[in-house]
Scaffold this active site. Structure first.
Site, short mmCIF file in Angstrom:
data_model
loop_
_atom_site.label_atom_id
_atom_site.label_comp_id
_atom_site.label_asym_id
_atom_site.label_seq_id
_atom_site.Cartn_x
_atom_site.Cartn_y
_atom_site.Cartn_z
N ARG A 1 0.83 -1.20 0.00
CA ARG A 1 0.00 0.00 0.00
C ARG A 1 0.87 1.25 0.00
O ARG A 1 0.52 2.26 -0.63
CB ARG A 1 -0.95 0.00 1.20
CG ARG A 1 -1.97 1.13 1.16
CD ARG A 1 -3.06 0.95 2.18
NE ARG A 1 -4.08 0.01 1.79
CZ ARG A 1 -5.19 0.33 1.12
NH1 ARG A 1 -5.39 1.58 0.74
NH2 ARG A 1 -6.07 -0.58 0.83
N GLU B 1 -9.66 5.72 7.20
CA GLU B 1 -8.22 5.95 7.11
C GLU B 1 -7.79 7.21 6.36
O GLU B 1 -6.86 7.89 6.78
CB GLU B 1 -7.56 4.72 6.44
CG GLU B 1 -7.69 3.46 7.24
CD GLU B 1 -7.17 2.26 6.47
OE1 GLU B 1 -6.32 1.54 7.00
OE2 GLU B 1 -7.60 2.04 5.32
#
Length: 777
Positions: A325, A728
């Site tokens: 990520r 997030e």
């Protein structure tokens, strides 16, 4: 037998349950102290308490371990080591390199070696410290820099390339090179790690656990005690915070309690003391970066290379997906034509680092923001102008380095709105005027954007299930596979179901997440909780609604040609207004199925880890923030004066909850980048393992002027009611705080020198950067 389906609609003009601010479903219970957390569950008669014996060495062979003093301690019932585990001694979520209890060798200070079970929590803790352990110490690695130099990795390093970086770099008229270190972060959930294991008949086990991933806990416990998964039931009503720290790391505690309860056939509770919790568990990965970027005279990036080394800790845990990520978020909001992005998960003799809100995305994105900040200063330009120049385009320059086309780009419009609403340009001039007249106090200002991909890196995790019951009195019970950690997922799922059935929220109740109700769930992580579970619950409720609609048509006909409508606690059919409970009672007598399961799998996702390419994200969330700070150049102290944040939540399911999530993420991210410093002593012991030594933001750190708004947008993807995730992505908004501090430091040297500021930007780090600027100026 399948029931016929009748057309139905929900008249939003008359009634709706989504898209409006509603209080958290447990808000009153929280305020009254009646919300049940794992430690609040009434203990059964005969409950015992556990504690873990921890290593005092960072890397060593265990040459002897005398547990006789532990066994003879007051109240001790049993002591267990790895030799007593009948199943698999492993709690690693992906690679099986993470023992529940150490065998022969310890890999970090704080690694569990054995478990004590006693009559009270205090007796167990005291006994665990009486073990006599001798070690043969081995060489240890502590930092990512050391791991990189030694070639020590828990996984093979990964690389993502696009274009011809080297050729583009050599042709670039300007170059910037450097290093950056960004520290890790403790999740610091209010409720510590805890598990309560209760034996059931036929060797089964109920585990009450504070976890973001009940199904993973079910698997780990089943493997540890040597039974099939159907004999282990894991339940979690709510957590007192998770932030990623209870995705995989709760497995150690669940497995340990489960092993002891299975052996003793008595309930066993294992609750971590805060110091032990912080010593044992992993945190956000710290990153070390080496970068070089080529750019033209306007500030457009022509070539970019970054080499990121993570402090993974002693085992893989979730470091691989975190690194992936980070690689996929290095671009942030910018088109990068020719790139070479590398990431290595450095193996260190520290806690095995794990998920944390953002899951590597913030660590990837901050590097390109740091680089753009340097480019702007080198060219004597406002960083906002350089950022805007490099933004992704709408129809051109709109493909990411990993090959996903961006079809929902709103970053230019969002940034323009924030620039105007925050008075950015006028405030920039005011900051410059203030600094010119102030020799000691210096102000800084920064506007930073974000683009964050929403989905799990691993495609198969993007699925969810739900179960909806309608009882004969018209009340509704909802189960789903997500877990509530304060973020409001249960509230949003209830809103979705209420909307589908046309009911007030008071008619619905949500139950604890339970592996016996919804099986094979994914972790509540990657900002997908409401997306996945909301869709699954909607699917279940819609099936019930369609059955009821078909039955209503059978009873009342459909001569008016209008679809059956569900709103305001009634069913509207062919000119009749029937109370929902009345129709439900009649449907029950007619043997209409009044419960349904629901399922959802995010479509269109694919990822090739070998080529580091694909379509890993369902959509992107966007945002931007402006922060203004003042820095005392003599002490390194600073204060956030004002913060303006604009976040793209799509068509928000619950604006009140979403704004709260943005505010919380902003402050948490600010803590990561400014005050929350993890420090290990030369022997490898984490010394910042309590509130007295680890500084999370307090109320006094919040800006007096804090303006948070949601951007007016609708998700182009068919997400739940066209909303967007809000867990997030907002954690990237306080990049603006870090770069505002850097801007203030830069003013000391007339903005001619790039301050070598690393994160967290503690007062000591700020003073070091100021000294470097003064020496170079």
């Amino acid at each position: 037998m399948n029931q016929p389906v009748a057309p139905t609609v929900i008249t939003e003009a008359a009634w709706k349950a989504v898209g409006v601010g509603r209080k958290h479903e447990s808000a009153e219970l929280h305020v009254l102290g009646q919300a049940t957390y794992t430690d609040d569950i009434p203990e059964l008669h005969g409950t015992l308490h556990g504690a873990l014996g921890l290593s005092s060495k960072a890397h060593a062979r265990i040459t002897a371990m005398d547990l006789a003093p532990v066994r003879s301690a007051p109240g001790v019932v049993a002591v267990y080591t790895a030799a007593d585990i009948v199943g698999t001694n492993d709690c690693g979520p992906i690679i099986h390199d993470d023992p529940i209890w150490a065998v022969e060798e310890v890999m970090y200070v704080g690694q569990p070696m054995f478990m004590v079970v006693a009559d009270t929590h205090d007796n167990a803790r005291r006994a665990a410290r009486r073990a006599l352990v001798t070690y043969e110490e081995l060489p240890a690695i502590f930092t990512p820099q050391e791991a990189k130099a030694a070639g020590a990795y828990v996984l093979p390093p990964m690389q993502l390339k696009r274009g011809d970086y080297q050729a583009a770099f050599e042709k670039a008229p300007h170059v910037v090179k450097g290093q950056l270190f960004v520290g890790g972060q403790e999740q610091f959930y209010l409720e510590g790690q805890i598990a309560y294991a209760i034996p059931k008949e036929d060797d089964a086990l109920l585990v009450q656990c504070s976890t973001q991933h009940p199904s993973e806990m079910q698997h780990v416990v089943a493997h540890a005690i040597g039974v099939h998964s159907h004999k282990v039931q894991v339940e979690c009503r709510r957590m007192g915070g998770g932030f990623g720290g209870k995705e995989s790391q709760s497995a150690l505690w669940a497995a340990s309690a489960g092993i002891a309860a299975s052996k003793l056939r008595r309930p066993v509770k294992l609750r971590a003391d805060r110091d032990d919790d912080m010593l044992v568990t992993g945190k956000r990965h710290c990153f070390y970066y080496e970068y070089e970027v080529g750019y033209d005279g306007d500030g457009k990036i022509l070539a970019a290379r970054v080499d990121m080394t993570l402090r993974a800790g002693f085992s893989a845990d979730l470091s691989g997906p975190v690194a992936t990520r980070a690689v996929c978020h290095f671009d942030n909001a910018y088109y990068l034509s020719d790139v070479d992005i590398r990431a290595g998960c450095g193996k260190t003799n520290t806690q095995s680092n794990t998920a944390f809100r953002g899951f590597g995305g913030p660590q990837g994105a901050i590097a390109i923001e740091y680089i753009i900040d340097e480019i702007a200063r080198n060219l004597g330009r406002d960083a906002l102008d350089i950022r805007r120049l490099n933004f992704y385009g709408k129809t051109e320059r709109n493909v990411t380095p990993y090959g996903q086309e961006i079809v929902d780009n709103v970053i230019e419009a969002l940034t323009a709105e924030l620039e105007q609403s925050s008075d950015y340009r006028a405030r920039r001039q005011a900051v410059e005027a203030f600094n010119a007249a102030s020799p000691v106090l210096k102000k800084g200002l920064a506007l930073t954007p974000l683009k964050f991909g929403i989905a799990f890196n691993v495609t198969h995790l993007n699925q969810a299930g739900a179960l909806v019951h309608v009882y004969v009195d018209g009340s509704v019970l909802v189960n789903h596979g997500g877990t509530e950690m304060g973020q409001g997922i249960n509230t949003k799922v209830l809103q979705v179901v209420a909307h589908e059935l046309g009911l007030d929220m008071s008619q619905l109740r949500i139950m604890a997440t339970d592996t016996s109700k919804v099986a094979n769930t994914s972790a509540t992580a990657a900002s997908t909780g409401a997306d996945l579970n909301g869709k699954a619950a909607q699917d279940a409720a819609r099936q019930i609604r369609e059955r009821l609609a078909a039955y209503a048509v059978k009873l009342y006909g459909d001569e008016d040609g209008q679809p059956v409508r569900f709103f305001d606690n009634h069913v509207h059919v062919n000119g009749h207004k029937v109370a929902f409970p009345e129709l439900v009672q009649k449907a029950y007598l007619a043997r209409v199925q009044l419960w349904s399961d629901g399922f959802y799998a995010t479509p269109g996702l694919h990822w090739d880890p070998k080529t580091m390419s694909g379509h890993p994200f369902s959509y992107y969330a966007y945002g931007a923030a402006v922060s203004e700070v003042v820095v005392d150049t003599l002490t390194g102290e600073w204060k956030l004066l004002r913060a303006d944040a604009l976040y793209d939540a799509g068509r928000s399911l619950n604006p009140a909850i979403d704004i709260g999530q943005v505010e919380g993420a902003f402050i948490q991210g600010m803590g990561w980048l400014t005050t929350e410093q993890l420090w290990w002593n030369p022997a490898g012991k984490l010394m910042t393992h309590a509130p007295s030594t680890y500084k999370i933001p307090g109320i006094s750190d919040c800006p007096e002027d804090f303006r948070v708004k949601l951007f007016d947008n609708s998700n182009v993807e068919d997400s739940i009611h066209r909303s967007k995730a809000v867990g997030e992505p907002p954690l990237l908004l306080p990049f603006s705080v870090f770069f505002a501090i850097r801007d203030a430091i830069s003013s000391v040297g007339g903005h001619k020198v790039n301050p070598p500021l690393h994160a967290p930007a503690t007062s000591e780090e700020i003073l070091r950067a100021i000294s470097a600027v003064e020496m170079a100026a």
